[in-house]
Write a protein that holds these residues in place. Structure first.
Motif, mmCIF file in Angstrom:
data_model
loop_
_atom_site.group_PDB
_atom_site.id
_atom_site.type_symbol
_atom_site.label_atom_id
_atom_site.label_comp_id
_atom_site.label_asym_id
_atom_site.label_seq_id
_atom_site.Cartn_x
_atom_site.Cartn_y
_atom_site.Cartn_z
ATOM 1 N N GLN A 5 79.449 114.026 125.700
ATOM 2 C CA GLN A 5 79.521 115.481 125.659
ATOM 3 C C GLN A 5 80.786 116.008 126.317
ATOM 4 O O GLN A 5 81.227 117.110 126.046
ATOM 5 N N LEU A 6 81.362 115.194 127.189
ATOM 6 C CA LEU A 6 82.596 115.612 127.853
ATOM 7 C C LEU A 6 83.766 115.703 126.884
ATOM 8 O O LEU A 6 84.739 116.406 127.124
ATOM 9 N N GLU A 7 83.645 114.987 125.752
ATOM 10 C CA GLU A 7 84.726 115.046 124.759
ATOM 11 C C GLU A 7 84.784 116.412 124.113
ATOM 12 O O GLU A 7 85.748 116.764 123.440
ATOM 13 N N ASN A 8 83.743 117.192 124.314
ATOM 14 C CA ASN A 8 83.660 118.544 123.786
ATOM 15 C C ASN A 8 84.286 119.575 124.725
ATOM 16 O O ASN A 8 84.052 120.767 124.595
ATOM 17 N N ARG A 9 85.058 119.109 125.674
ATOM 18 C CA ARG A 9 85.624 119.984 126.704
ATOM 19 C C ARG A 9 86.508 121.073 126.104
ATOM 20 O O ARG A 9 87.257 120.845 125.157
ATOM 21 N N LEU A 10 86.407 122.274 126.660
ATOM 22 C CA LEU A 10 87.205 123.390 126.153
ATOM 23 C C LEU A 10 88.685 123.164 126.443
ATOM 24 O O LEU A 10 89.050 122.765 127.548
ATOM 25 N N PRO A 11 89.549 123.431 125.453
ATOM 26 C CA PRO A 11 90.991 123.236 125.614
ATOM 27 C C PRO A 11 91.621 124.391 126.389
ATOM 28 O O PRO A 11 90.999 125.456 126.555
ATOM 29 N N ARG A 12 92.828 124.187 126.829
ATOM 30 C CA ARG A 12 93.503 125.229 127.607
ATOM 31 C C ARG A 12 93.640 126.530 126.814
ATOM 32 O O ARG A 12 93.546 127.624 127.383
ATOM 33 N N SER A 30 78.713 124.848 128.644
ATOM 34 C CA SER A 30 78.128 124.043 129.717
ATOM 35 C C SER A 30 79.102 123.848 130.870
ATOM 36 O O SER A 30 80.240 123.435 130.659
ATOM 37 N N LEU A 31 78.661 124.169 132.073
ATOM 38 C CA LEU A 31 79.451 123.916 133.280
ATOM 39 C C LEU A 31 78.941 122.631 133.925
ATOM 40 O O LEU A 31 77.740 122.511 134.195
ATOM 41 N N LEU A 32 79.847 121.695 134.144
ATOM 42 C CA LEU A 32 79.457 120.363 134.611
ATOM 43 C C LEU A 32 80.208 119.941 135.849
ATOM 44 O O LEU A 32 81.386 120.261 136.022
ATOM 45 N N ARG A 33 79.499 119.207 136.703
ATOM 46 C CA ARG A 33 80.079 118.728 137.945
ATOM 47 C C ARG A 33 79.698 117.258 138.093
ATOM 48 O O ARG A 33 78.527 116.905 137.997
ATOM 49 N N ALA A 157 84.022 120.337 134.869
ATOM 50 C CA ALA A 157 84.427 120.554 133.481
ATOM 51 C C ALA A 157 83.576 121.636 132.832
ATOM 52 O O ALA A 157 82.463 121.910 133.278
ATOM 53 N N ILE A 158 84.132 122.256 131.789
ATOM 54 C CA ILE A 158 83.341 123.163 130.950
ATOM 55 C C ILE A 158 83.445 122.664 129.513
ATOM 56 O O ILE A 158 84.545 122.427 129.011
#
Length: 214
Positions: A5-12, A30-33, A157-158
């Motif tokens: 799911q981290l590969e879905n991270r929002l780009p800059r 999703s906000l992840l820590r 990450a978001i």
DNA sequence: ACAACGATACCCT
DNA sequence: GGGTATCGTTGTT
């Protein structure tokens, strides 16, 4: 939470827009820590936009200080500030040097609930991340994470669909209201939240405003 | 050195 | 809905 799911991270580019747009678009993301091997966190259900110099309620309004320095960083920078001996977190928006950001006010807890309960010292799901300082405590975020790059970090990450993909945002009814706890620019409707979500804080009177489209 | 003040949360009625 | 604990940051002596 698995790693894919981290590969879905929002780009800059997601963050390099008006905080008013980003605040609405962040709802449902999703906000992840990361805690050791595990990613904990949940869905963003409440945000507030803080603009740059023209917004007297914004920390950046009176210029750069050691406290708010990371608010002037590149889009996607994590800005963590201290208030009342607690911490709150923002995602920096627009170009570096501008000084705008989105305060994340509430999370619907999903991943690592056990850990978040432990961090908060409470058992009630609803009191885990309903409020900006509660959310930081649940995720174990403090000033040490100030300045982290959300686009690149392996600590915070978001994730979610990028803004151009309406799949998440369009399925949510977003409502706006005045921002919480400020004394200036109180008339501006810069708080956004998922309508009727159980994990959104605030009083009933905050929910009397008209729905908006992201 | 110091006083005032929060983009808060919690506990109480 | 109201009072207050609590402490880092800031602007003022």
């Amino acid at each position: 939470m698995n790693k894919d799911q981290l590969e879905n991270r929002l780009p800059r580019s997601f963050y390099e827009r008006s905080p008013i747009v980003v605040a609405q678009q962040l709802l449902g993301k999703s906000l992840l820590r990361r805690v050791r091997q595990q990613w904990i966190g949940g869905r963003i259900v409440e945000t507030e936009a803080y603009l740059a110099a023209e917004d007297p309620a914004s920390h950046s309004a009176r210029g750069r200080t050691p406290r708010n320095a990371s608010m002037f960083g590149p889009p996607g920078t994590l800005y963590v500030y201290t208030i009342h001996a607690k911490y709150c977190l923002n995602a920096v928006t627009e170009a570096a040097g501008v000084g705008s950001a989105v305060l994340i006010r509430a999370l619907e807890p999903i991943w690592g609930i056990k850990r978040m309960k432990k961090n908060r010292g409470v058992d009630d799901l609803r009191r885990l991340a309903r409020g900006p300082a509660m959310l930081c405590q649940a995720l174990g975020i403090d000033r040490q994470q100030d300045g982290i790059d959300l686009v690149d970090s392996d600590l915070v990450a978001i994730t979610g669909s990028p803004s151009e993909d309406p799949s998440i945002s369009e399925s949510l009814t977003v409502t706006s209201s005045p921002r919480i706890g400020i004394s200036q620019a109180t008339e501006r409707q810069l708080r956004f939240f998922v309508d009727a979500n159980w994990y959104v804080g605030g009083r009933a009177s905050d929910h009397e405003n008209r729905p908006t489209r992201p």
